[in-house]
Design a protein around this motif. Structure first.
Motif, PDB file in Angstrom:
ATOM      1  N   PRO A   1       0.804  -1.211   0.184  1.00 41.79           N
ATOM      2  CA  PRO A   1      -0.063  -0.118   0.034  1.00 41.79           C
ATOM      3  C   PRO A   1       0.667   1.202   0.184  1.00 41.79           C
ATOM      4  CG  PRO A   1      -0.002  -1.001   2.236  1.00 41.79           C
ATOM      5  CD  PRO A   1       0.861  -2.118   1.352  1.00 41.79           C
TER       6      PRO A   1
ATOM      7  N   TYR B   1      -7.585   0.110   1.583  1.00 42.51           N
ATOM      8  CA  TYR B   1      -6.840  -1.175   1.444  1.00 42.51           C
ATOM      9  C   TYR B   1      -6.967  -1.838   2.950  1.00 42.51           C
ATOM     10  CZ  TYR B   1      -2.371  -3.692   1.250  1.00 42.51           C
ATOM     11  OH  TYR B   1      -1.607  -4.773   0.952  1.00 42.51           O
TER      12      TYR B   1
ATOM     13  N   GLU C   1      -2.257   0.989  -4.434  1.00 38.25           N
ATOM     14  CA  GLU C   1      -1.478  -0.044  -4.362  1.00 38.25           C
ATOM     15  C   GLU C   1      -0.301  -0.150  -5.393  1.00 38.25           C
ATOM     16  OE1 GLU C   1      -2.904  -4.290  -3.063  1.00 38.25           O
ATOM     17  OE2 GLU C   1      -3.189  -4.403  -5.205  1.00 38.25           O
TER      18      GLU C   1
ATOM     19  N   PRO D   1      -6.314  -0.465  -4.693  1.00 40.96           N
ATOM     20  CA  PRO D   1      -6.209  -1.706  -3.983  1.00 40.96           C
ATOM     21  C   PRO D   1      -6.911  -2.782  -4.583  1.00 40.96           C
ATOM     22  CG  PRO D   1      -6.047   0.100  -2.469  1.00 40.96           C
ATOM     23  CD  PRO D   1      -6.497   0.730  -3.737  1.00 40.96           C
TER      24      PRO D   1
END
Length: 496
Positions: A187, A211, A236, A264
């Motif tokens: 992340p 995330y 991400e 993400p």
């Protein structure tokens, strides 16, 4: 200067050598002429600040472990650098007064925004927390083909910068890599709060997403309908890094080789395949490829087949009998659940492994575990409400538990305390600061991708410097990183 290898600048504050090094890396990426051509206009006032100067300034900040603020870049370009260094990237003059500095800030900010606009695949508005209706009204009209082309330009820019950092290696160091690599996603928290359920407003950086640690990092509930804990509002980053096969001796530093950012959990297989394709397209060898279960579960056509077509040999899991060093951050090492000084002696690191292999008995094992205590990082304060806890070097403070040559205050009095016999070359610096969004405050996936690439370059340069400083004996002592152990409560059921 030859394209084969590059001399590293001295560590420390930004010097003339650092500026020359950063400018050479930006030139080696080959992207500044492309960006300048995209920003060129037949009419209007010429832009006084070149793209090369802004990118070189941001890279200098990353190399010096300073926040990637545009105001910091302005101060570096127009106030800190010598005349020779300013001339190298083409900086027009200085900014002695506050008014001149503000004008220079506007030029730097305008140039950086124009760089991002060229490669921004997102049509969403930034820097405002809007109601759903306002957000929909402000979304730019962008065809799917336009968004894909912009994404390709963004990834070409970031990977060209990363390739420039790899070019610092000499031919011997490059040839030592056998093509083995690791692929993982991490992340990159954004300088933005997520959307609010209470107010109904969107995030000030809507390019991100929530995330979560479990699953594919985007599911809001598990298979039983239980809500998963949100970690952060983030993008991400899928990163490919050089690696070596298990048991093989270290032959070159493990540098970042490819990068792509997305929301993400948004098509991890496809994003990973694009990263691997970029690495292969730049002429790097392919070999063993290690990755976690986020890619194991991807559709074959999205990841597995493209990866094999590129020549990668997948390694989908690791052994569960590895002990010793489990992780590291900021120079500290995590050994079997506890953070220690990096000077922790090797026999103390491998004590549990040698006990399970019946190489030592229980009594020597207990003595070695006790001997770890002086190297354990000290607690600066209790855990906060979010569970995070601050730790510090055991050789610092009024009553240091460890004697270390890097900490002058710990050397007196010379009593029976443990001593760091092999301290690191210099006090460990922080990690590449991907988890600190306050150090990179410009919003949007384009800006975040560019900042992430620059931070990875700085991390690679530090790895190359540390690698070249190692002796052959030191390289032979490099320890493999162990996987995170996953245990079940059933393993602890009493016998019978």
């Amino acid at each position: 200067m030859s394209r084969d290898g590059l001399a590293l600048p001295p560590a420390g504050r930004v010097s003339d050598q650092t500026v020359a090094f950063a400018a050479e890396l930006i030139d080696r990426s080959g992207r500044t002429p492309v960006i300048e051509a995209a920003l060129a206009h037949a009419t209007g006032r010429p832009r006084p600040l070149p793209v090369r100067a802004v990118l070189a300034a941001l890279l200098c900040l990353a190399l010096d472990d300073r926040p990637l603020f545009l105001t910091e870049a302005t101060g570096l370009l127009f106030r800190e650098l010598s005349g020779a260094s300013r001339a190298l990237p083409g900086v027009p003059g200085t900014a002695a007064s506050q008014r001149a500095f503000l004008a220079a800030c506007r030029r730097v900010r305008y140039c950086f925004r124009r760089i991002c606009d060229v490669a921004d695949p997102s049509p969403l508005p930034k820097n405002r927390r809007l109601a759903p209706a306002d957000l929909s009204a402000r979304i730019k009209k962008m065809l799917p083909g336009q968004a894909e082309a912009a994404r390709n330009r963004l990834e070409a820019l970031t990977n060209a910068l990363i390739e420039a950092s790899i070019s610092v290696l000499d031919e011997k160091e490059k040839a030592a890599s056998d093509g083995s690599a690791g692929l993982d996603a991490t992340p990159v928290p954004l300088f933005s709060r997520g959307p609010s359920q209470r107010t109904g407003l969107c995030a000030s950086d809507p390019d991100g997403g929530w995330y979560v640690r479990e699953g594919d990092h985007r599911e809001r509930e598990d298979d039983k309908g239980k809500p998963l804990r949100k970690i952060c509002w983030a993008l991400e980053a899928t990163i490919a890094t050089m690696a070596r096969p298990p048991g093989a001796p270290p032959a070159c530093p493990n540098l970042a080789a490819g990068l792509a950012l997305a929301r993400p959990g948004e098509d991890p297989g496809g994003t990973g395949a694009r990263v691997l394709a970029s690495v292969a397209a730049r002429g790097h060898k392919t070999g063993w490829l290690g990755y976690d279960r986020a890619y194991t579960q991807a559709l074959p056509g999205r990841f597995h087949l493209p990866a094999r077509a590129l020549g990668c040999k997948p390694v989908m899991d690791y052994r569960d009998d590895q002990l010793g060093i489990q992780a590291n951050t900021g120079g500290a090492i995590l050994v079997e659940g506890t953070w220690y000084c990096p000077a922790l002696p090797g026999p103390l690191i491998t004590a549990t492994t040698r006990l399970r292999d019946h190489a030592i008995t229980r009594d020597p094992y207990d003595q070695q575990i006790t001997a770890r205590r002086p190297y354990q990082l000290k607690h600066k304060d209790g855990p906060g409400t979010d569970g995070y806890q601050r730790l510090t070097c055991p050789a610092l403070g009024h009553h240091p538990a460890l004697m270390c040559p890097l900490r002058a205050g710990s050397l007196s009095p010379r009593d029976g305390r443990a001593k760091a016999l092999q301290p690191p070359a210099e006090p460990p610096r922080g990690a590449p600061a991907l988890a600190q969004p306050a150090r990179r405050r410009v919003r949007g996936i384009a800006a975040c991708s560019l900042f992430t690439a620059l931070l990875l370059i700085a991390a690679s340069i530090r790895k190359i410097r540390a690698w070249r400083a190692l002796t052959p004996r030191g390289k032979d002592r490099i320890t493999q990183r162990a996987r995170r152990r996953r245990a079940s409560l059933r393993d602890w059921l009493p016998d019978g």
